[in-house]
Design an enzyme around this catalytic site. Sequence first.
Site, PDB file in Angstrom:
ATOM      1  N   LYS A   1       0.873  -1.260   0.221  1.00 51.78           N
ATOM      2  CA  LYS A   1      -0.063   0.023  -0.169  1.00 51.78           C
ATOM      3  C   LYS A   1       0.740   1.218  -0.012  1.00 51.78           C
ATOM      4  O   LYS A   1       0.308   2.440  -0.680  1.00 51.78           O
ATOM      5  CB  LYS A   1      -0.970  -0.072   1.323  1.00 51.78           C
ATOM      6  CG  LYS A   1      -2.153  -0.907   1.028  1.00 51.78           C
ATOM      7  CD  LYS A   1      -3.220  -0.749   2.359  1.00 51.78           C
ATOM      8  CE  LYS A   1      -4.370  -1.648   2.040  1.00 51.78           C
ATOM      9  NZ  LYS A   1      -5.428  -1.248   3.269  1.00 51.78           N
TER      10      LYS A   1
ATOM     11  N   ASP B   1     -10.511   2.795   1.302  1.00 53.52           N
ATOM     12  CA  ASP B   1     -10.680   2.295   2.884  1.00 53.52           C
ATOM     13  C   ASP B   1     -11.455   3.274   3.731  1.00 53.52           C
ATOM     14  O   ASP B   1     -12.187   3.028   4.606  1.00 53.52           O
ATOM     15  CB  ASP B   1      -9.266   1.965   3.523  1.00 53.52           C
ATOM     16  CG  ASP B   1      -8.848   0.635   2.789  1.00 53.52           C
ATOM     17  OD1 ASP B   1      -9.670  -0.202   2.474  1.00 53.52           O
ATOM     18  OD2 ASP B   1      -7.655   0.387   2.947  1.00 53.52           O
TER      19      ASP B   1
END
Length: 268
Positions: free
Chosen positions: A66, A102
């Site tokens: 990420k 997210d």
Amino acid sequence: MTRAFGIIGWPLGHTMSPALHNWGFAELGLDARYEAWPLRPDDLPAFMARVRETPIHGLSVTIPHKRAVMPFLDRISDRAQAIGAVNTLYWDDGLLCGENTDVVGVVAPLRTLDPLPRSALVLGAGGAARAAVAGFLELGLEVAVSNRTRAKGESLAADFAVPCVDWDERMDNGWGLVCNTTPLGMSGDLADRTPFDPARLGPDGVAYDIVYNPLKTRFLAEAEAAGRRTISGLEMFLHQGLAQFRLWTGRDMDEDGARTLLLAALAG
């Protein structure tokens, strides 16, 4: 020509993302395919070259890529920059872009709550915790973090200018919302563990667990028994996936149908 999408991570393990997105493509009649691509960290540069050459039209990104993927991108959203992590790659006018859905996933199930809690404690200090802190701040909540390893909690708190609560004192404040981003309660060796006593939540308190396997963790089961409101990790997973799908296709997946699909998959 079938458009290629997928998820990268290492180790990737079981992921429900292919089932979710391939169902969405089929429902909307889109000629696309979503695959799972386990990817070792050392292989990331070569894979990112492949993304541009093939091309791959969209990617979900999970641990440990990420942050590592960010230097390979042409543009990164302000939200992803603030969190310091990207979980979605998409193309915009020839530019390979990074976003973090997210945050959308964390916040979406809270938007329908009435009343909305005023305060939130985020348990943990990893990538999901960062997304939770950012999302709760976007909602205007008073946010604090707590982590078993104090130094990691303090680092996260400093990045977002919020307080860090000592782990041993995490249940002392009557929080309106407690969000578990730790592995405590996850299927396996940690299934009988819980990070918080829900009876110590405020009277209108909300117990939020990003763990979605099992669907009802010990934390959520005890919160329900104590008369507190609960949100399962399935909602975060679903809404971050819906946001990814929208970025890639410009279309909306059927939310209720997608939720039914995921519930069936978890029921196994």
